[in-house]
Every structure is written in C-alpha cells, then in structure tokens.
Design a protein around this motif. Sequence first.
Motif, PDB file in Angstrom:
ATOM      1  N   THR A  16       0.837  -1.201   0.000  1.00 37.69           N
ATOM      2  CA  THR A  16       0.000   0.000   0.000  1.00 37.69           C
ATOM      3  C   THR A  16       0.871   1.250   0.000  1.00 37.69           C
ATOM      4  O   THR A  16       0.654   2.167  -0.800  1.00 37.69           O
ATOM      5  CB  THR A  16      -0.933   0.000   1.232  1.00 37.69           C
ATOM      6  OG1 THR A  16      -1.783  -1.141   1.162  1.00 37.69           O
ATOM      7  CG2 THR A  16      -1.763   1.274   1.295  1.00 37.69           C
ATOM      8  N   GLU A  17       1.867   1.285   0.869  1.00 39.58           N
ATOM      9  CA  GLU A  17       2.766   2.439   0.943  1.00 39.58           C
ATOM     10  C   GLU A  17       3.466   2.669  -0.393  1.00 39.58           C
ATOM     11  O   GLU A  17       3.549   3.800  -0.876  1.00 39.58           O
ATOM     12  CB  GLU A  17       3.805   2.209   2.034  1.00 39.58           C
ATOM     13  CG  GLU A  17       4.790   3.350   2.183  1.00 39.58           C
ATOM     14  CD  GLU A  17       5.800   3.064   3.288  1.00 39.58           C
ATOM     15  OE1 GLU A  17       7.004   2.974   2.948  1.00 39.58           O
ATOM     16  OE2 GLU A  17       5.389   2.927   4.444  1.00 39.58           O
ATOM     17  N   VAL A  20       0.840   3.899  -3.162  1.00 41.69           N
ATOM     18  CA  VAL A  20       0.428   5.287  -2.907  1.00 41.69           C
ATOM     19  C   VAL A  20       1.555   6.249  -3.245  1.00 41.69           C
ATOM     20  O   VAL A  20       1.340   7.263  -3.918  1.00 41.69           O
ATOM     21  CB  VAL A  20      -0.048   5.458  -1.449  1.00 41.69           C
ATOM     22  CG1 VAL A  20      -0.210   6.936  -1.093  1.00 41.69           C
ATOM     23  CG2 VAL A  20      -1.351   4.710  -1.224  1.00 41.69           C
ATOM     24  N   ASN A  21       2.761   5.944  -2.819  1.00 35.05           N
ATOM     25  CA  ASN A  21       3.878   6.852  -3.088  1.00 35.05           C
ATOM     26  C   ASN A  21       4.285   6.854  -4.555  1.00 35.05           C
ATOM     27  O   ASN A  21       4.744   7.878  -5.065  1.00 35.05           O
ATOM     28  CB  ASN A  21       5.050   6.548  -2.162  1.00 35.05           C
ATOM     29  CG  ASN A  21       4.826   7.158  -0.809  1.00 35.05           C
ATOM     30  OD1 ASN A  21       4.873   8.363  -0.662  1.00 35.05           O
ATOM     31  ND2 ASN A  21       4.507   6.336   0.178  1.00 35.05           N
ATOM     32  N   VAL A  24       1.767   9.335  -5.922  1.00 38.17           N
ATOM     33  CA  VAL A  24       2.082  10.688  -5.462  1.00 38.17           C
ATOM     34  C   VAL A  24       3.269  11.262  -6.227  1.00 38.17           C
ATOM     35  O   VAL A  24       3.290  12.437  -6.574  1.00 38.17           O
ATOM     36  CB  VAL A  24       2.350  10.674  -3.936  1.00 38.17           C
ATOM     37  CG1 VAL A  24       2.979  11.973  -3.471  1.00 38.17           C
ATOM     38  CG2 VAL A  24       1.058  10.409  -3.180  1.00 38.17           C
ATOM     39  N   GLY A  33      -3.656   3.215 -10.057  1.00 41.37           N
ATOM     40  CA  GLY A  33      -3.789   2.985  -8.626  1.00 41.37           C
ATOM     41  C   GLY A  33      -5.212   2.615  -8.253  1.00 41.37           C
ATOM     42  O   GLY A  33      -5.439   1.708  -7.441  1.00 41.37           O
ATOM     43  N   VAL A  48      -6.678  -0.079   3.383  1.00 36.67           N
ATOM     44  CA  VAL A  48      -5.946   0.885   2.557  1.00 36.67           C
ATOM     45  C   VAL A  48      -6.449   2.296   2.831  1.00 36.67           C
ATOM     46  O   VAL A  48      -5.654   3.229   2.985  1.00 36.67           O
ATOM     47  CB  VAL A  48      -6.059   0.530   1.053  1.00 36.67           C
ATOM     48  CG1 VAL A  48      -5.568   1.679   0.174  1.00 36.67           C
ATOM     49  CG2 VAL A  48      -5.285  -0.745   0.749  1.00 36.67           C
ATOM     50  N   ILE A  52      -4.086   5.328   4.160  1.00 36.32           N
ATOM     51  CA  ILE A  52      -3.889   6.597   3.448  1.00 36.32           C
ATOM     52  C   ILE A  52      -4.386   7.763   4.283  1.00 36.32           C
ATOM     53  O   ILE A  52      -3.774   8.839   4.281  1.00 36.32           O
ATOM     54  CB  ILE A  52      -4.568   6.588   2.064  1.00 36.32           C
ATOM     55  CG1 ILE A  52      -4.042   5.436   1.213  1.00 36.32           C
ATOM     56  CG2 ILE A  52      -4.303   7.905   1.333  1.00 36.32           C
ATOM     57  CD1 ILE A  52      -4.838   5.205  -0.058  1.00 36.32           C
ATOM     58  N   TYR A  55      -1.645   8.627   6.484  1.00 29.83           N
ATOM     59  CA  TYR A  55      -0.607   9.388   5.768  1.00 29.83           C
ATOM     60  C   TYR A  55      -1.029  10.849   5.649  1.00 29.83           C
ATOM     61  O   TYR A  55      -0.217  11.762   5.832  1.00 29.83           O
ATOM     62  CB  TYR A  55      -0.383   8.857   4.346  1.00 29.83           C
ATOM     63  CG  TYR A  55       0.054   7.429   4.202  1.00 29.83           C
ATOM     64  CD1 TYR A  55       0.588   6.692   5.261  1.00 29.83           C
ATOM     65  CD2 TYR A  55      -0.064   6.793   2.975  1.00 29.83           C
ATOM     66  CE1 TYR A  55       0.986   5.380   5.082  1.00 29.83           C
ATOM     67  CE2 TYR A  55       0.331   5.486   2.792  1.00 29.83           C
ATOM     68  CZ  TYR A  55       0.852   4.784   3.850  1.00 29.83           C
ATOM     69  OH  TYR A  55       1.241   3.479   3.661  1.00 29.83           O
ATOM     70  N   PHE A 106     -10.680   6.551  -2.353  1.00 33.51           N
ATOM     71  CA  PHE A 106      -9.267   6.295  -2.658  1.00 33.51           C
ATOM     72  C   PHE A 106      -8.714   7.405  -3.541  1.00 33.51           C
ATOM     73  O   PHE A 106      -7.652   7.962  -3.265  1.00 33.51           O
ATOM     74  CB  PHE A 106      -9.117   4.935  -3.356  1.00 33.51           C
ATOM     75  CG  PHE A 106      -7.713   4.629  -3.803  1.00 33.51           C
ATOM     76  CD1 PHE A 106      -6.797   4.075  -2.924  1.00 33.51           C
ATOM     77  CD2 PHE A 106      -7.311   4.896  -5.103  1.00 33.51           C
ATOM     78  CE1 PHE A 106      -5.494   3.797  -3.339  1.00 33.51           C
ATOM     79  CE2 PHE A 106      -6.021   4.628  -5.527  1.00 33.51           C
ATOM     80  CZ  PHE A 106      -5.109   4.069  -4.640  1.00 33.51           C
ATOM     81  N   VAL A 110      -5.765   9.874  -2.063  1.00 35.47           N
ATOM     82  CA  VAL A 110      -4.434   9.867  -2.672  1.00 35.47           C
ATOM     83  C   VAL A 110      -4.123  11.226  -3.292  1.00 35.47           C
ATOM     84  O   VAL A 110      -3.009  11.745  -3.139  1.00 35.47           O
ATOM     85  CB  VAL A 110      -4.298   8.739  -3.717  1.00 35.47           C
ATOM     86  CG1 VAL A 110      -3.006   8.867  -4.507  1.00 35.47           C
ATOM     87  CG2 VAL A 110      -4.350   7.373  -3.042  1.00 35.47           C
TER      88      VAL A 110
END
Length: 143
Positions: A16-17, A20-21, A24, A33, A48, A52, A55, A106, A110
């Motif tokens: 997941t990390e 997402v990154n 980004v 994604g 998830v 997020i 984050y 999501f 994000v």
Amino acid sequence: MSESSRDDGRTFRGETERVVNEIVQGFRTLDAGAEWFSGLAPTHQQEVLQEIAGYAMQAHVTAEDGRAGVARSGVKPTANPSIMICMDPPRYGFAGLPAPERVTAFRVLVSVFAIADTRRRETHCKGACGHAWHNLPSATWQP
C-alpha cells in the motif's frame, strides 16, 4: 494471530505504501492505482483507506489541500469523500464509507495526500530528506 498473518499484514501495508507513493510521485497514474485498489477484497480496501488517511493526517492536510486534491482527483466536489476532506478540520472516516464510495474515497485521499506530501517535501524535507518513501527509485512500477 499467527506469525504468517502478521507477515502478510506487513507485506500488504508495504505494498500500500509503495503504490500510494508511486502515484504521489508520478511513477504510477491515479487510474492505475484505482484499478489496483478496485481489485482488492473489501476488507483490504478498508485497510488501505485507513492507511492513506493516516498518511494524510501525518502530512497535515488542510482544507485548501482538500480542495486542490479533489480538483486533481476527478471526483465531484459534492461526493461524500470530497466533502469530508474539505472540512476544516478534515474528516477521516473513509474506511466506514459504503462499498460503492470506496474507489472515489481512494482517488480523493491519494490526490489530497499528494498535494500535502509534495508541499512537505518542498519545505520540511528540501535538500536533506531521509524518508525512504520520498526517495523511490524511478523504475519501481511497470504498467
């Protein structure tokens, strides 16, 4: 909980990390994604969204970030996730949204995280960042 299920949880959080990154930082599209997210089991989708949201909280998302992220996400400003993230302070109960709203959540989360995280990379981490997630290798994902 067995050891293997704890390992699976760590592996999933790591995936997941990474996903997402990658979004980004422009290594993966938001659409790709969202496709990844759509393929997850409902319980994983909730996990998830919680991840997020965490984050986003750590990046200190503002209502202004929310509005900019919603515009970037392609989601209507009147959708529940859009309204939630644009509140001052933002609301983070995205994992509790009904299943039909999760992909929308999501996309919004994000996109908003991307705005806030980019701002923090340019201010707090500029020049000497030690965060691994801010320093992804350029070829981490292939379509």
